[in-house]
Design a protein around this motif. Structure first.
Motif, PDB file in Angstrom:
ATOM      1  N   LYS A 101       0.845  -1.206   0.000  1.00 15.04           N
ATOM      2  CA  LYS A 101       0.000   0.000   0.000  1.00 15.04           C
ATOM      3  C   LYS A 101       0.872   1.243   0.000  1.00 15.04           C
ATOM      4  CE  LYS A 101      -4.481  -1.316   1.480  1.00 15.04           C
ATOM      5  NZ  LYS A 101      -5.397  -1.573   2.564  1.00 15.04           N
ATOM      6  N   ASN A 102       1.954   1.153   0.755  1.00 19.13           N
ATOM      7  CA  ASN A 102       2.872   2.276   0.840  1.00 19.13           C
ATOM      8  C   ASN A 102       3.536   2.543  -0.510  1.00 19.13           C
ATOM      9  OD1 ASN A 102       3.681   4.202   2.599  1.00 19.13           O
ATOM     10  ND2 ASN A 102       5.595   3.159   3.105  1.00 19.13           N
ATOM     11  N   ARG A 104       2.041   2.418  -3.139  1.00 16.93           N
ATOM     12  CA  ARG A 104       0.919   2.900  -3.947  1.00 16.93           C
ATOM     13  C   ARG A 104       0.472   1.866  -4.977  1.00 16.93           C
ATOM     14  NH1 ARG A 104       1.500   8.724  -6.124  1.00 16.93           N
ATOM     15  NH2 ARG A 104      -0.639   8.254  -6.601  1.00 16.93           N
TER      16      ARG A 104
ATOM     17  N   THR B  38      -5.677   8.270  -3.069  1.00 17.57           N
ATOM     18  CA  THR B  38      -4.374   7.783  -3.550  1.00 17.57           C
ATOM     19  C   THR B  38      -3.781   8.639  -4.670  1.00 17.57           C
ATOM     20  OG1 THR B  38      -5.411   6.217  -5.073  1.00 17.57           O
ATOM     21  CG2 THR B  38      -4.795   5.365  -2.912  1.00 17.57           C
ATOM     22  N   GLY B  39      -3.999   9.944  -4.563  1.00 18.72           N
ATOM     23  CA  GLY B  39      -3.221  10.845  -5.398  1.00 18.72           C
ATOM     24  C   GLY B  39      -3.674  11.045  -6.825  1.00 18.72           C
ATOM     25  N   ARG B 302       1.766  14.265   0.990  1.00 17.54           N
ATOM     26  CA  ARG B 302       1.429  12.843   0.882  1.00 17.54           C
ATOM     27  C   ARG B 302       1.057  12.328   2.265  1.00 17.54           C
ATOM     28  NH1 ARG B 302       4.870   7.687  -0.496  1.00 17.54           N
ATOM     29  NH2 ARG B 302       3.110   6.390  -1.032  1.00 17.54           N
ATOM     30  N   VAL B 306      -1.872   5.422   4.893  1.00 19.16           N
ATOM     31  CA  VAL B 306      -2.652   5.222   3.673  1.00 19.16           C
ATOM     32  C   VAL B 306      -4.126   5.116   4.066  1.00 19.16           C
ATOM     33  CG1 VAL B 306      -2.993   3.765   1.687  1.00 19.16           C
ATOM     34  CG2 VAL B 306      -0.712   4.056   2.633  1.00 19.16           C
TER      35      VAL B 306
END
Lengths: 639, 574
Positions: A101-102, A104, B38-39, B302, B306
């Motif tokens: 997850k880190n 992405r 998520t960007g 960021r 998450v």
């Protein structure tokens, strides 16, 4: 086409030569086949590998993977090592999930359960973790897989943690570097558990099917997919300092990946100057003389044949092939001692290059060879060259069958008194069909998903492998001992001068069976043929000598298994005393049977099925043939 | 009125048009930006023309080329979407316009239209010329009519690639082209580098109490990955980073031009916006009125943790099961995360080369078999008609509903394979329509203008989800092989023809075969010679040969058995 309409064909001049000297011809064919097979490794019969698929464009771009941006390989590796130490026997799932997850990636996990088939109520569970990099240039229609089997520190196999760290490094590079907008296929980063079991479960879940016996492997459900998988690379890197990369190919049931993918790996290793091998033999012939390089090639090819013949994949890649996915394993062996080594970064660039090449692919792999033998990293033997070896062996069987039949039909040529009426009775069609059918029914009953469960249930107080060995062993012994008695005592009324029909059927079945097996797995077919063709040629339709009977006993499938394990055990432990050695061989044979049955039920490996459904029935039928009551004709007696 | 009478007829005409058109057509430009999880950054452009006149002979803002097509083919409603990339409902929520990858077109014709199919093919051909797409490949084998609606047609072409050549003619339909206003942000280089982009043309009548207006919306959906545009590790974005340019001039023809920025994600990850909004709608939508030079950028750190993906109520998953090229299965899963049941309609349109077995159709909810509320199935027909399957389901609360059906892989004729045949065949998406509570999704897009949508309230909202496309590998011949096959087949035919012709046409007669010494007999004689020499040398007595070899003289011809020995014939005679 005259063949179809002219009955005099079997009586021609050439035929008579064949018929009269078929045994000599068969032996010659056998010898030529072996010689030809050994010749295959020679420079003149193998050819240089090349790329058929031009879209791959290997090595056209410069590898950009580096340690400068983001966390470096060492950071990943250190982190991973620290994490792995916490879990002696388990996989750190939560760590892997958070790591993906880190990075992405779209992260998922996948649970599976194995209901151990040979023991009731025994369950094993496992969990795979995977992350998907969604390609910016496609609609998740196609994907490529990079997989690493996770091995806990307690595992007996060498660690794959460096490989996992390389995977993280690559995932980070593919995902986080700003210029990577060229991906047109999704990339799946997969970490599997329990070696091949996890991989099989994941693949079955991805394709929503079950390959083994129903109810054995509960592969669970996946919640994230990425279209049709085009290719897969499995990483097993054992160390930071890599001596060489070994490219492993052999898949389940001897299936091989497309030769283009194999070439791609070798070519890119070459480009990044990483030492690369096949079956741990370096391909470069520099410094070897001709004779030496021939022997090296031959031994490499033979070891490939041996690996392929078992039908057991030599890495996780082997399970992909069934699904039409080309896959290989890159195994990085540790550099021991001092000297030049390759860094993981170099290997990372090899993988980057491979992925970029695979990304270029427009069509799935279809251009190059799917059937080949490799005598070296850069040479191959195509199917057109190796198949004649097997055809010669099978041809010997067919020749034997043909000449036996012709001989028979001419012996009882028309003109003999009451020839027309006696021919059908003479062939004993009824008895022959009973024997062939019976032997096959026994084979069917011994299939891995029928008999083993019964054996283990019956002898439930002893370990599985002993129960299986006992079960199959006692059954085989019974057949071997009882059949001759039955044949001698009970079938006296069926006396006939010979049993040509049974003989011919056995020979033909063996021949056709071997051809079919070798169509799928040449190595298995060829090695089996090498063992069984010679004794089969020696048999006669009647009056088999004691030597032939003994020879035939030696090649009973169970005995063959025993000889093979005996040889392997001897090479592994040469100095064991004889009693220990024998028990070890027996134990190992039992273990081998267990593994083989379990493989069959989980993965659908059919090595055991071939043994039980082809070799055993044919063997039994031949065995019957040798003991069937015959009338010794007066003519022969007087001679 | 007096004034008008005094004017010449010509200027009267001009004035009439001017007044008429300025009253009947309005144009507005809107851009809606929403930073996703998520960007990713979602930007949705909408250019709307609304006119009151139902004849498209004359227009000032409505694109004349499109108006002509609409008039000519009796189109009442039209939706065209050209999309590249896959919208990920699970992590991105619902888009303003849901379109599957590739080209999708649907149209409804006027109720009094006679030959619908003719108009449909005419329309698709005309649009393919207008938009430079392959819509002309639409035929009966890849389009369907709705089960309820005679005048409705739908088709999608999943293989269609969307590129600059589609964007340029699309921009030409706008009143300000791409020189001014929001459309100047649409540079082909940037648009096609997006992770998802979709061009759309949506025409529909808006009728209220018998009075109709006609609305044309031209839409662009773009999703950028901030990693690719920001050149650093943050989730930063700006107009310039996304589109390569800022805004300089507004389109003077537009009644209003606005930019909306959804700042709802600000609560979890606070970020900085370069410009203060003109006003804020519903607490989290910043509105900017455009007049003159404008630039907008955001600095988004960021997130350390998450954030778990915010899942929408209803999403789908579709895939192929099985391996090999014999049998396969098609599975569509619908996830309902809502706390109450939802009625959904699933439409599967499966191409004719995947013949499905209707008896294998299985609908399960959480593993338990359920019976659909309604089911319409129109079997396909090779090369002519698709397999159409429409299922109405009640999705149980918090459930996963799975629709699976088995199919065969078909051998195609060799000319039916596309170029790059081994790439695989594209199967288009299924459509899932459902009504969900309006408050379940943050934004709705069923009104004409974005501003109206942002302000809208109501009970239900109809969503239309398009699932992913996929490719399958049909049995593909090796296209380099036909030559070999032809040679082999011809040889076999030639060899078989002679004897079969002989047997069937000639009467068999009893003769004595003549002996012609052949190679084999020569070889045999040589061999016998060798053998005698060999035996003489070793002085061995040879065994009598068990094989009786007939010389051809001994053989005779029997009418049914062919060559048989003389002895046999003699016996026969006796």
């Amino acid at each position: 086409m005259g063949l179809l309409t002219d009955p005099s064909v079997g009586h021609g001049a050439l035929t008579s030569i064949f018929v009269r000297h078929h045994n000599r011809f068969c032996i010659v064919m056998y010898i030529v086949s072996v010689a030809l097979f050994c010749m295959l490794a020679h420079y003149s019969l193998s050819s240089q590998t090349y790329f058929s698929e031009n879209a791959l464009l290997p090595g056209l771009v410069k590898g950009q993977l580096n340690d400068n941006t983001g966390s470096s390989f060492r950071d990943h590796y250190r982190e991973l090592n620290a994490e792995a130490e916490h879990f002696e026997t388990e996989t750190p799932h939560s760590y892997l999930i958070s790591k993906f997850k880190n990075l992405r990636l779209e992260t998922y996990s996948h649970n599976f359960t194995l209901n151990y088939p040979l023991k009731k109520n025994t369950k094993y569970t496992g969990r795979n973790v995977y992350g998907i990099l969604r390609a910016p240039r496609s609609a998740s229609i196609e994907s490529i897989v990079l997989s690493v089997p996770y091995r806990a520190p307690s595992s007996v196999f060498p660690s794959t943690l460096p490989g996992l760290a390389v995977m993280f490094q690559i995932a980070q590079f593919f995902r986080r570097m700003y210029n990577q907008i060229y991906w047109a296929k999704d990339i799946i980063f997969l970490v599997t558990e329990h070696e091949q079991l996890g991989m099989q479960a994941w693949l079955e879940a991805y394709h929503g099917t079950s390959c083994g016996s129903p109810g054995v492997l509960d592969s669970g459900k996946l919640s994230g997919r990425a279209g049709a998988i085009q290719a897969a690379i499995n990483l097993e890197i054992h160390s930071e300092k890599i001596d060489h990369i070994d490219v492993k190919l052999s898949g389940l049931n001897g299936q091989l990946p497309n030769l283009d993918l194999v070439n791609l790996a070798h070519r890119l290793c070459n480009k990044e100057s990483v030492k690369h091998t096949f079956n741990n033999v370096d391909g470069g012939a520099i410094g070897r003389n001709k004779v030496n390089s021939y022997y090296t090639n031959l031994s490499t090819m033979l070891s490939m044949v041996m690996t392929q013949a078992t039908g057991v994949p030599d890495g996780n890649h082997g399970l992909f092939h069934r699904f039409g996915i080309e896959a290989i394993t890159l195994e990085g062996h540790e550099k021991e001692g001092r000297g030049i080594y390759s860094s993981v970064l170099q290997v990372g660039r090899v993988i980057e290059g491979m992925f970029r090449s695979l990304n270029n692919l427009l069509e799935r792999f279809h251009q190059s060879f799917f059937f080949y033998l490799l005598p070296s990293t850069d040479r191959y033997v195509s199917i057109g060259l190796y198949m004649p070896c097997l055809v010669l062996l099978v041809g010997a069987l067919f020749l034997k069958a043909f000449s036996t039949w012709i001989q028979h039909s001419t012996e009882h040529k028309p003109g003999d008194s009451s020839a027309e009426t006696t021919i059908p009775e003479h062939l004993n069609v009824g008895m022959v069909s009973v024997i062939t059918l019976g032997s096959h029914v026994v084979g069917l009953l011994l299939l891995p998903n029928l008999a083993p469960a019964y054996f283990t249930h019956f002898w439930n107080y002893m370990p599985t492998h002993r129960a299986l060995l006992l079960g199959y062993g006692s059954l085989s012994l019974t057949i071997v001992c009882i059949l001759p008695i039955i044949m001698k005592k009970c079938l006296n009324s069926f006396k006939s001068s010979n049993w040509v029909l049974l003989h011919v059927i056995c020979l033909l079945e063996l021949g056709i069976g071997l051809l079919c097996v070798s169509m799928h797995n040449f190595s298995l077919g060829y090695l089996t043929a090498l063992v069984y063709v010679l004794p089969a040629i020696c048999t006669k339709s009647s009056q088999n000598s004691l030597i032939v009977k003994f020879l035939w006993l030696l090649v009973h499938p169970m005995c063959s298994l025993f000889w093979i394990t005996a040889y392997i055990t001897y090479t592994a432990y040469p100095e064991l005393p004889i009693t220990d050695y024998l028990t070890k061989v027996l134990e190992a044979s039992g273990q081998w049977m267990v593994l083989s049955t379990v493989d069959n039920m989980i993965y659908g490996n059919w090595a055991f099925t071939v043994g039980v459904l082809l070799l055993l029935p044919v063997w039994t039928a031949f065995w019957c043939l040798m003991f069937l009551p015959t009338i010794v004709s007066k003519k022969m007696k007087t001679e | 009125m007096v004034l008008v009478y005094k004017m010449s007829t010509k200027s009267l005409w001009l004035l009439f048009i001017f007044i008429g058109s300025s009253y009947s057509e309005t144009y507005s430009e809107e851009l809606f930006i929403k930073p996703l999880a998520t960007g990713y950054v979602y930007s949705f452009f909408q250019f709307t023309v609304i006119r009151e006149d139902d004849s498209f002979k004359h227009s000032t803002l409505f694109p004349h080329s499109l108006g002509d097509i609409i008039d000519r083919f009796h189109v009442a409603e039209l939706n065209v979407d050209l999309t590249s990339g896959l919208w990920k409902h699970k992590s991105w929520g619902y888009p303003a316009v849901d379109a599957p990858s590739g080209a999708e077109i649907s149209a409804r014709f006027h109720n009094d239209t006679q030959d619908i199919d003719k108009h449909w093919y005419g329309l698709t051909n005309a649009l393919s010329g207008l938009l430079c797409t392959s819509l002309n490949f639409i035929n009966s084998a890849n389009s369907y009519e709705s089960s309820a609606d005679r005048v409705y047609r739908y088709s999608n072409l999943p293989r269609e690639n969307v590129c600059t050549e589609n964007l340029t003619p699309w921009k030409k339909l706008l009143p300000c082209d791409s020189t001014r206003g929001l459309s100047s942000l649409l540079n082909s280089g940037r648009v096609h580098n997006a992770n998802y982009h979709s061009l759309g043309i949506h025409f529909r009548p808006l009728c209220n109490a018998g009075k109709c207006k006609y609305e044309l919306r031209q839409t662009v959906s773009l999703v950028y990955d901030s990693i690719f545009i920001s050149f650093n590790n943050n989730y930063d974005w700006s107009l310039r980073k996304m589109f390569g340019t800022g805004l300089f001039k507004t389109c003077p023809l537009a009644d209003y031009s606005k930019i909306y920025l959804d700042t709802s994600s600000n609560s979890s990850v606070p970020y900085l916006i370069s410009q203060e909004p003109d006003y804020v709608l519903k607490n989290n939508i910043a509105v900017y009125n455009l007049n003159g030079i404008f630039h907008l950028s955001a600095i988004v750190p960021r997130p350390k943790i998450v954030v778990s993906e915010l899942r929408p109520l209803l999403y789908t998953d579709r895939f192929i099961t099985g391996f090999g090229q014999e049998y396969g299965g098609l599975v569509t899963r619908i996830y309902n995360d809502h706390k109450s049941a939802i009625i959904a309609t699933v439409i599967e349109n499966i191409p004719w080369f995947l013949p499905i077995y209707y008896h294998t159709l299985k609908v399960t909810s959480n593993g338990i078999r359920v019976i659909p509320k309604a089911l319409i199935y129109k079997p396909g027909k090779g090369r002519v008609r698709i397999y159409y399957l429409e299922i109405v389901l009640e999705l149980a609360p918090r459930s996963v509903t799975e629709i699976s059906v088995q199919f065969d892989y078909v051998f195609l004729k060799w000319q039916e394979y596309p170029p790059d045949a081994n790439h695989g065949f594209y199967i288009g998406s299924a459509i899932v329509k459902a009504t969900i509570p309006r408050n379940a999704t943050s934004l709705t897009f069923d009104k004409s203008l974005i501003i109206d949508n942002l302000n809208s309230t109501g009970d239900d909202y109809l969503i239309c989800l398009k699932t992913e496309n996929f490719i399958i590998t049909l049995p593909t011949p090796d296209f380099s092989m036909p030559y070999n096959v032809i040679c082999l087949a011809c040889t076999v035919v030639a060899l078989a023809f002679g004897p079969i012709h002989n047997i069937t046409t000639k009467r068999l007669k009893l003769t004595t075969a003549k002996y012609v010494p052949g190679l084999a007999s020569v070889a045999q004689k040589l061999y016998v010679l060798m053998e005698t020499i060999f035996m003489l040398k070793t002085k061995k007595t040879g065994k009598p040969t068990p094989v009786k070899v007939f010389t051809p003289e001994e053989l005779s011809y029997h009418p049914t058995l062919g060559h048989v020995s003389e002895e046999f014939m003699k016996n026969k005679g006796n």
